[in-house]
Structure formats: structure tokens, C-alpha cells
Design a protein around this motif. Structure first.
Motif, mmCIF file in Angstrom:
data_model
loop_
_atom_site.group_PDB
_atom_site.id
_atom_site.type_symbol
_atom_site.label_atom_id
_atom_site.label_comp_id
_atom_site.label_asym_id
_atom_site.label_seq_id
_atom_site.Cartn_x
_atom_site.Cartn_y
_atom_site.Cartn_z
ATOM 1 N N LYS A 13 -6.115 -87.299 -8.201
ATOM 2 C CA LYS A 13 -6.043 -86.917 -7.010
ATOM 3 C C LYS A 13 -7.252 -88.101 -6.653
ATOM 4 C CE LYS A 13 -1.724 -84.925 -5.016
ATOM 5 N NZ LYS A 13 -1.207 -84.308 -4.123
ATOM 6 N N THR A 14 -8.290 -86.813 -7.056
ATOM 7 C CA THR A 14 -9.577 -86.943 -6.071
ATOM 8 C C THR A 14 -10.593 -86.948 -7.674
ATOM 9 O OG1 THR A 14 -10.159 -84.332 -6.054
ATOM 10 C CG2 THR A 14 -9.752 -86.525 -3.853
ATOM 11 N N ASP A 18 -17.622 -80.635 -7.520
ATOM 12 C CA ASP A 18 -18.167 -79.225 -8.531
ATOM 13 C C ASP A 18 -17.103 -78.195 -8.146
ATOM 14 O OD1 ASP A 18 -20.658 -80.108 -7.148
ATOM 15 O OD2 ASP A 18 -20.849 -79.493 -5.495
ATOM 16 N N ASP A 19 -16.074 -77.911 -7.353
ATOM 17 C CA ASP A 19 -14.545 -77.193 -7.564
ATOM 18 C C ASP A 19 -14.819 -77.317 -9.146
ATOM 19 O OD1 ASP A 19 -14.740 -76.192 -4.891
ATOM 20 O OD2 ASP A 19 -14.372 -78.165 -4.820
ATOM 21 N N ASN A 589 -8.376 -71.492 -6.942
ATOM 22 C CA ASN A 589 -9.259 -71.970 -6.496
ATOM 23 C C ASN A 589 -8.735 -72.626 -4.902
ATOM 24 O OD1 ASN A 589 -10.772 -74.206 -4.899
ATOM 25 N ND2 ASN A 589 -12.484 -73.414 -6.262
ATOM 26 N N PRO A 590 -8.464 -72.840 -3.720
ATOM 27 C CA PRO A 590 -7.520 -73.210 -2.787
ATOM 28 C C PRO A 590 -7.850 -74.603 -2.147
ATOM 29 C CG PRO A 590 -8.756 -71.146 -1.921
ATOM 30 C CD PRO A 590 -9.380 -71.992 -3.162
ATOM 31 N N SER A 591 -9.598 -74.977 -2.610
ATOM 32 C CA SER A 591 -9.883 -76.225 -2.734
ATOM 33 C C SER A 591 -8.882 -76.711 -3.840
ATOM 34 C CB SER A 591 -11.113 -76.168 -2.773
ATOM 35 O OG SER A 591 -11.480 -75.372 -1.837
ATOM 36 N N LEU A 592 -8.461 -76.521 -5.033
ATOM 37 C CA LEU A 592 -8.144 -77.518 -5.837
ATOM 38 C C LEU A 592 -6.257 -77.462 -5.959
ATOM 39 C CD1 LEU A 592 -10.361 -76.432 -8.479
ATOM 40 C CD2 LEU A 592 -10.537 -78.132 -6.987
ATOM 41 N N GLU A 594 -3.898 -78.070 -3.897
ATOM 42 C CA GLU A 594 -3.622 -79.211 -3.785
ATOM 43 C C GLU A 594 -2.921 -80.464 -5.121
ATOM 44 O OE1 GLU A 594 -5.714 -81.103 -0.151
ATOM 45 O OE2 GLU A 594 -3.697 -83.003 -0.634
ATOM 46 N N GLY A 595 -3.479 -80.175 -5.529
ATOM 47 C CA GLY A 595 -3.930 -81.396 -6.437
ATOM 48 C C GLY A 595 -4.606 -80.874 -7.987
ATOM 49 N N LEU A 599 -4.791 -82.661 -11.543
ATOM 50 C CA LEU A 599 -5.600 -82.342 -12.332
ATOM 51 C C LEU A 599 -5.885 -81.680 -13.581
ATOM 52 C CD1 LEU A 599 -9.369 -82.159 -12.193
ATOM 53 C CD2 LEU A 599 -8.677 -79.736 -11.078
ATOM 54 N N GLN B 17 -15.840 -90.685 1.736
ATOM 55 C CA GLN B 17 -14.747 -91.051 1.727
ATOM 56 C C GLN B 17 -13.845 -91.552 2.112
ATOM 57 O OE1 GLN B 17 -14.050 -89.277 -1.606
ATOM 58 N NE2 GLN B 17 -16.098 -88.762 -1.588
ATOM 59 N N ASN B 32 -4.823 -85.200 0.208
ATOM 60 C CA ASN B 32 -6.179 -84.933 -0.085
ATOM 61 C C ASN B 32 -7.558 -84.381 -0.296
ATOM 62 O OD1 ASN B 32 -4.258 -86.090 -2.393
ATOM 63 N ND2 ASN B 32 -5.349 -88.035 -2.776
ATOM 64 N N ALA B 34 -8.191 -80.991 0.463
ATOM 65 C CA ALA B 34 -8.366 -80.022 0.361
ATOM 66 C C ALA B 34 -9.322 -80.310 -0.707
ATOM 67 C CB ALA B 34 -7.438 -79.351 -0.193
ATOM 68 N N MET B 35 -9.128 -81.700 -1.091
ATOM 69 C CA MET B 35 -9.817 -81.552 -2.602
ATOM 70 C C MET B 35 -11.039 -82.641 -2.493
ATOM 71 S SD MET B 35 -6.792 -81.771 -5.128
ATOM 72 C CE MET B 35 -7.956 -81.953 -6.727
ATOM 73 N N LEU B 36 -11.458 -83.525 -1.314
ATOM 74 C CA LEU B 36 -12.283 -84.238 -0.890
ATOM 75 C C LEU B 36 -13.487 -83.141 -0.610
ATOM 76 C CD1 LEU B 36 -10.424 -86.344 1.298
ATOM 77 C CD2 LEU B 36 -11.716 -87.274 -1.015
ATOM 78 N N ALA B 72 -13.118 -71.265 1.148
ATOM 79 C CA ALA B 72 -13.485 -71.971 -0.405
ATOM 80 C C ALA B 72 -13.950 -73.459 0.077
ATOM 81 C CB ALA B 72 -11.985 -72.294 -1.354
ATOM 82 N N LYS B 73 -13.627 -74.107 0.989
ATOM 83 C CA LYS B 73 -14.052 -75.088 1.159
ATOM 84 C C LYS B 73 -15.429 -75.217 1.859
ATOM 85 C CE LYS B 73 -13.697 -79.157 -0.027
ATOM 86 N NZ LYS B 73 -12.916 -79.576 -0.791
ATOM 87 N N GLN B 76 -18.812 -74.360 -0.648
ATOM 88 C CA GLN B 76 -18.828 -75.032 -0.916
ATOM 89 C C GLN B 76 -20.080 -75.757 -0.456
ATOM 90 O OE1 GLN B 76 -19.383 -76.150 -4.656
ATOM 91 N NE2 GLN B 76 -17.593 -74.870 -5.411
#
Lengths: 724, 268
Positions: A13-14, A18-19, A589-592, A594-595, A599, B17, B32, B34-36, B72-73, B76
Motif C-alpha cells: 500500500k505504501t 521506518d516502522d 505494530n498498529p501502524s502496519l 492496515e496493510g 506488505l 504524501q 492508508n 496509518a501506514m503513511l 505507535a504513530k 515514530q
């Protein structure tokens, strides 16, 4: 064991952020390293990128604009990353990962900027690794930005003799002799040295230089510290007219200086009226280079990965703006991504970058792990009175069978010496492999990246500075030991039985991964590793057609390709291991989350692509070496039947005349074919492995097709985050 | 004179983005998101830099950063922000999509600020962004101030000067590039910052390492903020204006200004 079966395709998706990297490269819990990386990134994509974009690379001279980067390094913590906390540093423990991440981030924009940052550490490294307490205290403090508003800068001067004169790099151009030695006082030395290609020399306040004795009262070689204020000549020389890495200062200096003997790095003792340095230059350089070479390899890895975003944008936008290209059409939306070749070649660039980064960071982590164990090893051996150098090696070699036994039994050891043997044997392969494969093969793939940008790629305006990154890679492949040096080191270290014992366990581990997730290509890689090992064992005993031993130091046609093949294996393996780490820890990892499926699909496909390429390379190399040193049969060899002979045999073995193909007639004529077929007797196992490996790459092209869908679908930012 | 400066700051996707609104079962969101990669809301970031500057000049002052964002975001983002200035973090775990109700967010922020140990409202300065890049209405800061009982509120602030008697001179942006200059007797006050006058501080991992001693525990104990997207949106769309990035070199500032002016005239 449950098997993961992929039933549907999810796409990336992206772009990995860093995550993802922190998990794969194992620093998700190291906030100090994360901050250093973001800090270095800000310098790279800010001041460094602006300098490159403004054309600062178009001069060989060290300019005030280039010098301004040093202040940026100081302010952002890059300079101090090497320092221990006692000297104004802020990172505890070993610094290999820290320096590697810094180099990676800076090289993402410019390799020369990364080199300039590393060169300061390189100058201090001999003092840090082998210096006396007093030397460490003085130079670390002087170079610390936290303790000095104008910190001292250093340069490292090994200096190979001038090129093209047919000398080996083991020889030194510098000489040291005693000019004054008064009774009860410290000897005064004179150093004569001409440096070539010395980084940081345009501004260095001191130099750590390798010299050899030109005086019977000094034994062997050593490293010394030269100061710009020492009496004599401290001539920085002219700037080297290099075509690459122009943001680092490189000069050809000349030194003729008088220095006290206390400047011998690591100190010395006087034995029978002779100065005996505690460390010869080779010992110090070995301790230094084995670590710093990793950072160089990672620079090329960073550049490969940095090429992805600009390439994606270029491919998508290629036809936009044209009168005939209207929004909503495939030509407008996909641009060059309509073409399979563009997508497939780009995936190979991407997979190489990922594998190179995985390999380099694995090497950096091993050195972080090894550093304290190495110190402990040194302490134990000193306590035992074993000494250093060859005597220490001999003592450790006696323990190698124990280490091999432990590996084969799947056990572990509390003994620091055994732990050292295990880790050191792997580090001794991963470090040269990183330096060799990342920069050498990486340079080839960077050329591919440039070509994927079309004519735009070779212009100064190319986003991402791709042409500079490509040409810079040639220097990265050369300095701190060119490719031949790395191959030579590998050809020795890869036959270490402690390493090979671990190598065998890695094959089993990969089979286990392949059993769970076949799509990783771990099966093909495991078979390729098995083939490499078979080939190595074969070559170690086999002889060529003239009866000469194949695997020997001078036979670089044998040893060097095997080293190359091993690099492919190590990098592909590490990519799979890092992808497995991502699988294990990324989903939480909540940031990851979704996609995450997309990935993982993408990284699994990259693993498959890289494993298949590796299997192909290893298969080619091994086949050439296994069969290539046997002489091809000739029509007059005993292996060919003569007609009369067959007629006789037909009476004993009915039907043989009909099946024999390589037959020489009575008049000397023979079938019109390339030559008589060769015999494969004794190679059945190799042939079986080869056939198996070819089958193991099943699905790798489908993986490429799937991953290509991700290239089309992945979201990218609207513009690059640094000027170009 | 010393202050307790509380900076309210959310996180937003990195401005480079590409953003695309989508509908999810939880309500509208960005594709997306959360992933950006994310950054601290740029206006709030200016407020943080101003807070740091003020605290340095007023010995005994302390800066708190209150942030409602996915943990988590936020972690970072803090890897960068924590390197720039010293602060104590108060983290609230919750969505930062910009589609939440300002009223709910203000209530959560105010409650978190009230809970700061040793809070002295007579020394309290509530800082934040005048605007937000989170597609928010820009009303959260005002409502947070109201809930804390702070009536002196200033928006679009570009400078704050503390007088010797503790009074403030505050310059707020108004139309035509001019500023409204106000006098205020002193804390407590709410200041919604515009861009201020300070550059972005450079990264310093040393500062970051010091901040991390409090940042990580704060993140670990961050409680759910209890805000959610409850309201209905008839439609969500990006602004019509398209980004048009052009890279130019060796162009004089006057020429850039002339071209911009011409473009603006053309746009109207």
C-alpha cells in the motif's frame, strides 16, 4: 508445523517506512539509534541535498560550502555518534549499528557526504581500538563537539604505494626512524610518508598514519599520530581529481615530521635497545577495517533503495502532459508501468537493495555483539599468558573442534572463547561479503536504475541524483580494500570449519522456512547453499586436468568465483530472515496492521525473486568450476569407440553398435557434432542438486508478476523529500 | 517569573504524501493513513518551538507536550520531535484523523491537562496551533482553554513578549499582512500560534536521549482518550486545488515573486 498458503494477492500500500525497517533491521527497541537515524536523515535531505543540487560536486576542491557540512554533522550528533559517553558521546556500547545507520541515511542522498562522516571515525578508530589510555583521552576529547566548539578533525592514512607500479597493498610507503634518543628520555622519531587518496586531508588537524621501520632500532611496522603543528613538513597536497564522492575531501599529502615516540598508537616497549611497538600496523588496520567496511557496503545499499521512489514517479508520470495522453487512460495513469520489462527490472533493483541492506545490517549487528566478547577473549588470553597475534590464533584454533561439535549438536556454550569463535567466523564472512557484493553487484544494479530513468537518468537534473549514485558506487567498491582484497579474504574465511558447520545448520533452517512459507524461495536458496557446499568440498580435493590442485590461494579463478557465489547466498538468506522477522513482529505494530498482508506478500515475493537469481548465479558458478577444469574429450581419446572395436563388442554385447554415438570410423571420420560427449562419472550428486535447484525456482517468475502489481498500486508521495 | 507551558499538538500525515479520502466502517478516513509517515502538526510544532524558547528565557518554566494520537504513530514522530526541544510528554491514545469531533478532543485534552501533577493555573500558558493540517476546524484549542477556565485567548499569534511586570504583548495576525497588538496582564492565557518567528531547531540526539527518559514511560501508560468518529459526514473530498510541484534553479527571488503574483492574478 502449519503451512501458510497464499490464497489471494494483496499489494503493497505504501513504500516501506521506518516502522518496517526498524523491525527488519532489529532496532525497533533502540530509540537512540532511531533518533540518530532521523537526525542523519534531516542532514542528508536538507543541507547535503541542497549542496548537491546547487552543483557543489562540480569541483575537486574542498570549499567553504562543503566544509559547512562538518558543522552540520557536529550539531546533529553524527560526529559524536562514535564517541563514548566519557568523551561527549551519547550512545552506550558498541557503535557499529549506529555508524552503519548514519552512513546509510547520508548515502541515501550522497555517498561522499557519508564518506566524509565515516572518515573522521576512521581516523579515530586506530586510537579507539588500540590506542593507549592517554592517547584515547587526548584525541577523543579533542574531537568531541560536545567538549569543543571547534573540534579537531582527523584523517586516516594507510596509503598504498602509487598505483601502476606493480606493488602490493601490503607494502607501505611510509618510513619511520629514530633521529634522537637521549639517555633516559623519550626517543624522537622522524616520519616520512607520502599519502595518496587520503580522505579528510583537506582540513585534517591530525593524521593516523601507517609506517614501517627504516631503522634497525625500531621493529616492524606501526601506526603513528601526526599533528599539523609538528616540526617539519605537513603538506596537505593537491586535491585528488576524482570524478566521484566530491563532497568528501581527498588529497595526496606529503609528511616529513619529527614526533615523540609516544605517538606510536598503542605504545611500545624497549627491548635490547630496540623500540618494539605493541601493535604492528596490520593488527590495527585489521581491527579497524573489519568494522568500517560494513558501513561502506551499506552506503551502496541505501542508494539502491533510494532509487525506488524517483523511478516509480518517473515511470508513472512519463506521458502525462502530452496532448494525446488524457487522464483516465492507461497511458496517463500507468505511463511506463504498462511495460512488463520496466516493472521486472525495477524489482530486481529493489530486491538487490533490500538484500544488500539486510546483509549489511546483519554484519553491523554481529559486530555489536562481537565487540564485548572480543574484549573478553582478549582478557582471557592475556590472563593465560597466550599473547596476541599468531600465538592467540593458534590457541583459538585448538578450540575450533569444540565449537564445531557444539554447532553440530545444536547446543550452545557459556565459554566466551567458543562464543567468540562462533561469531567471529560469521563476521569474517559477512563483512567482506557486504563490502564486495553490495558495492560490486550494487554498482551494476545502480546502472540498471539509471537506465530505467531513460535519458533523464544521466542528467544533472535526474531526481534522486541517480547518475552520481551509480558512479559513486565504483569508489565504494574500491576504497577500504577493493574487490580483489575482499574476495581474497573470503576465500580464506569461508573455509573455516566453524563457519561451515553453521552454514550447514542455516540450510536446515531455510528448509524449515520453506516448509512453512514455500513462496519465500527459501527452498531454492537452501539447495543453492547445498550445491555451493558440495562444490567447495569437491574443489578442496579435486585437481584439474593437468593434476594441479584446484582450491589453493594462488588459484583465484577457483576461489574468487566461490567467494562471489557465497555473497549472493548470504545476502538472499539475510533478506529471507529479515522478512521472517517482519512476519513475526510486524502484525502487532498498529501502524502496519492496515496493510500488513500486502506488505508481507510483497517482501515474500522479493525474497523469491532474489533467491531465484541467487540460485541461477550459484548454479552457473558451481557448474563452471566443477566441470570447467576437466579437459573436454577428443575424438582420439580412449572414451571414443572405433568402428572395428564396436564390431567386436557387438558379438559380446548385442545392440551396442546401435547405441554408441561417439564412434570413429576406420578412415578416421566421425559424426558431425561438436565433439564427443563428456563423462559425468562421479558427478551424479552434483547433477541431482542442479536439477533439484532448477525445479526449486518454480514460481519465482509468478512472484515477479505479483510484485509488479504492487509497483503499479503502491502509493508514493507527491514529490521527493529532498531537492534535486 | 516562570510558567507551565502546555503545548497541545496532534500528528498529521507528512505533507508530501498523497492523500485520498475513503469511507471505512468507522467513518471517513484517509487511504492508508496509518501506514503513511507522520509529522507533528506544523502549526502546533511552531507553538512547541516558541514554548521552548520562552521556557529557556524564563528560568523555572517547564514545557509539557500533550498529544492525542495513535501511540505507535506518535512514537515514530517523537523520534524526531524529541530531539528538537526539551519537554515532558503527556500522551493520549486515540485517533488523529481530523474527523473526530473537536468538542470530544478538547474534553480529553483538558482532562489530561487538569491531571498534570502540581498544575498551577495561575502560571499556565496553553499553546497550540492556530490552524491545523489535520483537516480539523481549528476550534479544539479554544474549547480546551474554555474547559480549563482560561478566558484570555489569542489566535494567529506571531510573537509573545513578556514585560518586566509579567504582562504580555501579543501580536496576532490580521488581514493584509498586519498584526493586532494586544496587552494582557499575564498568565493564564491561550495562544494559538501562526508560524511565529523561530526556525525549526536542528535535531540533537543528545536532547532526544534526555527526553526519552520521560517520553517512553508516558507512551506506555497513555490511556485511551475515549474519542471516536461519531458524527455523520455527507461527503468528504480533497480540496479542488491540485498540487503542482515545479523544481527551478538559479532564479532570483524577485522573479519568483513576479511569477507567483502573476499566477495569483490568473487564479482570480
Amino acid at each position: 508445523m502449519p503451512t501458510t498458503v497464499r490464497t489471494k494477492t494483496a499489494t503493497l500500500k505504501t513504500l516501506p517506512g521506518d516502522d518496517v525497517r526498524q523491525i527488519m533491521w532489529r532496532y525497533a527497541d533502540r530509540f537512540d539509534l532511531q533518533m540518530l537515524a532521523t537526525s542523519a536523515r534531516a542532514v542528508a535531505r536538507g543541507p547535503v541535498a541542497r549542496l548537491v543540487a546547487s552543483g557543489a560536486r562540480n569541483t575537486h576542491e574542498w570549499t567553504p560550502e562543503k566544509a559547512s557540512l562538518l558543522k552540520e554533522y557536529d550539531a546533529s550528533g553524527i560526529t559524536a555518534a562514535f564517541m563514548d559517553s566519557a568523551y561527549g558521546g551519547y550512545l552506550e556500547g558498541p557503535k557499529n549499528m549506529a555508524l552503519s545507520l548514519t552512513a546509510f541515511e547520508l548515502a541515501w542522498v550522497d555517498g561522499g557526504a557519508a564518506t566524509a562522516s565515516l572518515a573522521g571515525c576512521l581516523a579515530l578508530a586506530p586510537i579507539h581500538e588500540r590506542g593507549t589510555e592517554a592517547q584515547r583521552e587526548e584525541y577523543m576529547k579533542r574531537c568531541s563537539p560536545a567538549l569543543n566548539p571547534e573540534p579537531a578533525r582527523g584523517a586516516f592514512c594507510l596509503t598504498e604505494p602509487l598505483p601502476y607500479v606493480g606493488v602490493e597493498t601490503g607494502l607501505l610507503s611510509g618510513k619511520v626512524k629514530i633521529v634522537e634518543w637521549k639517555e633516559g628520555e623519550e626517543p624522537l622519531l622522524e616520519v616520512n610518508k607520502r599519502g595518496r587518496f587520503i580522505t579528510n586531508m583537506g582540513f585534517a588537524n591530525f593524521v593516523t598514519a601507517a609506517v614501517e621501520s627504516a631503522d634497525p632500532r625500531i621493529k616492524g611496522s606501526c601506526m603513528v599520530i601526526l599533528e599539523e603543528t609538528d616540526p617539519g613538513i605537513y603538506d596537505r597536497g593537491g586535491p585528488t581529481k576524482k570524478m566521484v564522492h566530491q563532497l568528501s575531501s581527498t588529497n595526496d599529502p606529503v609528511f616529513q615530521l619529527k614526533i615523540p615516540a609516544s605517538r606510536i598508537i598503542g605504545g611500545y616497549q624497549v627491548k635490547d635497545g630496540v623500540i618494539v611497538p605493541h601493535y604492528d600496523h596490520a593488527e590495527i588496520i585489521e581491527a579497524v577495517f573489519r568494522r568500517t567496511r560494513v558501513g561502506v557496503g551499506l552506503m551502496t545499499a541505501a542508494k539502491l533503495l533510494s532509487a525506488i521512489e524517483p523511478l516509480l514517479r518517473y515511470h508513472r508520470d512519463r506521458f502525462r502532459g502530452g496532448e494525446s495522453t488524457t487522464p483516465g487512460t492507461p497511458r496517463y495513469d500507468l505511463g511506463l508501468q504498462q511495460k512488463e520489462d520496466v516493472l521486472h527490472r525495477m524489482l530486481e533493483v529493489w530486491a538487490t537493495g533490500e538484500a544488500a541492506a539486510s546483509l549489511g545490517f546483519a554484519a553491523a549487528r554481529i559486530y555489536d555483539e562481537l565487540d564485548p566478547i572480543e574484549k573478553e577473549k582478549h582478557r582471557i588470553l592475556t590472563e593465560q599468558g597466550t599473547g596476541r597475534g599468531m600465538s592467540a590464533m593458534r590457541a583459538l584454533r585448538k578450540l575450533e573442534p569444540d565449537a564445531v561439535k557444539i554447532v553440530k549438536e545444536g547446543g550452545s556454550s557459556d565459554s566466551p572463547l567458543i562464543q567468540y569463535l562462533l561469531l567471529d567466523s560469521v563476521a569474517n564472512v559477512l563483512c567482506p561479503a557486504t563490502k564486495l557484493w553490495n558495492t560490486g553487484h550494487g554498482a551494476n544494479e545502480l546502472r540498471e536504475a539509471v537506465s530505467l530513468m531513460g535519458g533523464y537518468g544521466i542528467t544533472e537534473d535526474c531526481p534522486g541524483f541517480l547518475v552520481q549514485k551509480w558512479t559513486d558506487a565504483q569508489l565504494e567498491a574500491t576504497y577500504e580494500g577493493p574487490e580483489a582484497v575482499q574476495r581474497r579474504q573470503l576465500s580464506a574465511t569461508m573455509t573455516n570449519e566453524v563457519f561451515l558447520a553453521q552454514f550447514e545448520t542455516w540450510i536446515r533452517d531455510l528448509r524449515a522456512i520453506a516448509s512453512r512459507i514455500p513462496a519465500t524461495g527459501a527452498c531454492a536458496l537452501a539447495t543453492a547453499m547445498q550445491m555451493w557446499l558440495w562444490t567447495l568440498r569437491h574443489l578442496q580435493h579435486a585437481k584439474d586436468a593437468d593434476g594441479n590442485k584446484l582450491y589453493q590461494s594462488a588459484r583465484q579463478g577457483v576461489t574468487f568465483p566461490m567467494a562471489d557465489a557465497l555473497c549472493w547466498l548470504m545476502s538472499a538468506r539475510q533478506l529471507i530472515l529479515d522478512t521472517m522477522e517482519l512476519e513475526a513482529k510486524g502484525r502487532d505494530n498498529p501502524s502496519l496492521s492496515e496493510g500488513f498482508d500486502g506488505l508481507m506478500e510483497f517482501y515474500t515475493d522479493l525474497c523469491s525473486i532474489q533467491s531465484a537469481r541467487t540460485a541461477g548465479e550459484v548454479g552457473r558458478i558451481c557448474a563452471e568450476l566443477v566441470f570447467g577444469y576437466n579437459r573436454h574429450t577428443q575424438w582420439n581419446d580412449e572414451s571414443c569407440f572405433h568402428r572395428q572395436e564396436l564390431v567386436t563388442l557387438e558379438a559380446i554385447i548385442p545392440g551396442i553398435e546401435a547405441v554408441a554415438s561417439d564412434v570413429v570410423e576406420d578412415d578416421g571420420s566421425h559424426p558431425s557434432k561438436a565433439g564427443p560427449c563428456v563423462s559425468f562419472t562421479g558427478y551424479a550428486e552434483f547433477q541431482a542438486l542442479r536439477a533439484k535447484m532448477d525445479g526449486c525456482v518454480t514460481g519465482s517468475q509468478l512472484a515477479k508478476d505479483r510484485a509488479a502489481e504492487s509497483l503499479i498500486a503502491v502509493m508514493i508521495p507527491a514529490a521527493l523529500d529532498y531537492p534535486a | 517569573m516562570s510558567y507551565q507551558i502546555v503545548v497541545c499538538a496532534g500528528i498529521v500525515p507528512d505533507p508530501l504524501q498523497t492523500l485520498e479520502p475513503v469511507s471505512t466502517p468507522q467513518g471517513p478516513a484517509l487511504k492508508n493513513e496509518a501506514m503513511l509517515p507522520a509529522v507533528l502538526d506544523p502549526w502546533a510544532a511552531h507553538a512547541l518551538y516558541e514554548a521552548n524558547h520562552l521556557a529557556k528565557n524564563m528560568p523555572g518554566s517547564k514545557v509539557y507536550l500533550v498529544s492525542l494520537a495513535p501511540k505507535a504513530k506518535l512514537q515514530q514522530v517523537l523520534m524526531t520531535i524529541a530531539q528538537k526541544v526539551s519537554f515532558e510528554l503527556i500522551a493520549l491514545d486515540g485517533p488523529s484523523t481530523g474527523f473526530t469531533d473537536s468538542h470530544d478532543v478538547a474534553a480529553a485534552l483538558a482532562a489530561a491537562i487538569e491531571a498534570i501533577p502540581g498544575l498551577d493555573k495561575s502560571r499556565l500558558l496553553l499553546f497550540g496551533g492556530w490552524e491545523s493540517a489535520a483537516r480539523a476546524a481549528g476550534a479544539t484549542l479554544s474549547m480546551t482553554g474554555e474547559r480549563l477556565g482560561i478566558r484570555e485567548q489569542f489566535q494567529g499569534v506571531d510573537s509573545l513578549t513578556v514585560g518586566s511586570d509579567g504582562s504580555f504583548e501579543i501580536r496576532e495576525r490580521v488581514e493584509g499582512g498586519k498584526h493586532l497588538v494586544s496587552q494582557c496582564s499575564g498568565a493564564p492565557a491561550v495562544l494559538g500560534w501562526a508560524t511565529g518567528n523561530l526556525p525549526e531547531p536542528p535535531n540533537s540526539p543528545q536532547v532526544g536521549m534526555q527526553n526519552m527518559r520521560t517520553v517512553m514511560p508516558a507512551l506506555q501508560k497513555a490511556k485511551p482518550a475515549g474519542v471516536a468518529v461519531t458524527q455523520q459526514y455527507a461527503s468528504v473530498a480533497l480540496p479542488k486545488q491540485q498540487r503542482s510541484t515545479r523544481i527551478v534553479r538559479d532564479v532570483a527571488a524577485a522573479e519568483v515573486a513576479r511569477e507567483l503574483a502573476q499566477w495569483i492574478r490568473g487564479a482570480h
